[in-house]
Design an enzyme around this catalytic site. Structure first.
Site: not given
Ligand code: UT7
Length: 329
Positions: A114, A254, A284
């Site tokens: 990520c 994020h 996500n």
């Protein structure tokens, strides 16, 4: 002579059309719209039915080049941040270059889960700052649906598919990437991992039967590390650059969990209206989240805006990038 900085001069995203809602998920795993929404902030995510990560990346790149009026032959370098490459090799960057006709470019993939986009952004910036490259594409793309176990309710509700790309070019006005703090701690690898398929655990009938090619996450542990580290590193980059909360125009966090985003914004002293949040519609997308935020907010960004990008992910990896936006749309 003024220092050459690396500025983002364009951004584009690509999202597959198929929408998977919380209600859809509740039909095949034991979950509910209410649980997912309150624990994560996600309502729906996009799923790519046909095609690979390179297809999403190539669509984003084509859109960006068309928007900017740039010939594919002008691109010098392509860096693809992804944990879902088309293949272990050749690199997805090679494939994207071929699909878009960027035959003068070289490229490579970068894995930082990520945090992939901020790692790749900082790397791409160095090629511009050194003076050796004039047009660098930094792509964040993941087809998470290809490594997610849709029988595991603790992971399948979180992730989605998507791609984003930025163009980096030299800047003489002191705009663009100003600073970065990037960190990693490999002792956290067991908490968020795709256990099989690499050299440590090559594919066998057993690895497939054990569902070891899918993402495994110890959510609570990752959550604790993410909340602390993403907030800390974001505050640290502000202090290091003498930025107060008034000076920061945007936080680009994020998109893993709304509660992690809120904790980060609070630690930075930022009001909600300065925080880019699109987790509710995309979930996500791993390396895709940050460029997809920049794409969604591009029209609101102004030349000179102080922007902090911040991420935490598998590895563990985390960090923050401070950039000054370089153009008005
Ligand atoms: O982007 C990379 C980095 N990743 C992250 O930052 C993710 C960090 N972690 C998280 O966002 C959260 O930990 C999750 C969203 C994954 C989970 O939320 P949580 O509040 O930490 O839940 P939990 O794991 O503590 O589970 C609480 C309960 C458990 O049931 P019991 O043991 O209390 O009976 C789980 O089994 O919720 C249950 N549960 C679910 N219930 C309904 C877990 N997943 C689900 C689900 N639907 N999808």
């Amino acid at each position: 002579m003024s220092k050459v900085t690396a500025a983002i001069t364009g951004v584009q995203g690509y999202l597959p059309e198929t929408i998977l809602t919380n209600h859809d998920l509740a039909k095949f795993v034991d979950t509910s719209d209410e649980w997912i929404l309150t624990r994560t902030g996600i309502s729906e995510r996009r799923i790519m039915k046909d095609g690979a990560s390179s297809d999403m990346a190539a669509e984003a790149v084509k859109g960006l080049l068309a928007k900017k009026g740039i010939d594919p032959l002008e691109i010098d370098l392509v860096i693809v941040a992804t944990v879902t490459p088309d293949h272990p090799f050749p690199s997805t960057a090679n494939i994207v270059c071929d699909k878009v006709g960027m035959t003068n470019a070289w490229g490579y993939d970068l894995i930082a889960a990520c945090s992939g986009f901020i790692y790749a952004l900082q790397t791409g910036a160095k090629f511009i700052e050194s003076g050796t490259h004039k047009k660098v594409l930094v792509i964040g793309v993941d087809k998470m649906s290809s490594i997610i176990d849709y029988q595991d309710r603790t992971t399948c509700v979180i992730f989605g598919d998507g791609a984003g790309v930025v163009l980096l070019e030299p800047n003489n006005e002191n705009l663009g990437v100003m600073d970065a703090i990037l960190r990693s701690d490999g002792s956290g690898r067991k908490y968020l991992i795709q256990p099989a398929g690499g050299s440590a655990n090559p594919a066998t009938i057993e690895t497939v039967e054990n569902r070891d090619h899918y993402v495994k996450q110890e959510g609570k542990t990752v959550f604790k590390f993410a909340v602390t580290n993403m907030a800390e590193v974001s505050a640290e980059i502000m202090e290091k650059n003498n930025l107060t909360s008034e000076d920061v125009d945007w936080l680009v966090p994020h998109q893993a969990n709304l509660r992690i985003i809120d904790a980060t914004a609070e630690r930075m002293g930022l009001s909600k209206d300065k925080v880019m949040i699109n987790i509710q519609k995309y979930g996500n997308t791993t390396a895709g989240t940050l460029p997809l935020c920049l794409w969604d907010w591009e029209k609101q960004l102004k030349k000179g805006d102080n922007i902090i990008l911040s991420a935490f992910g598998g590895g563990f990896t985390w960090g923050a990038v401070y950039l000054k936006w370089a153009y008005n749309s």
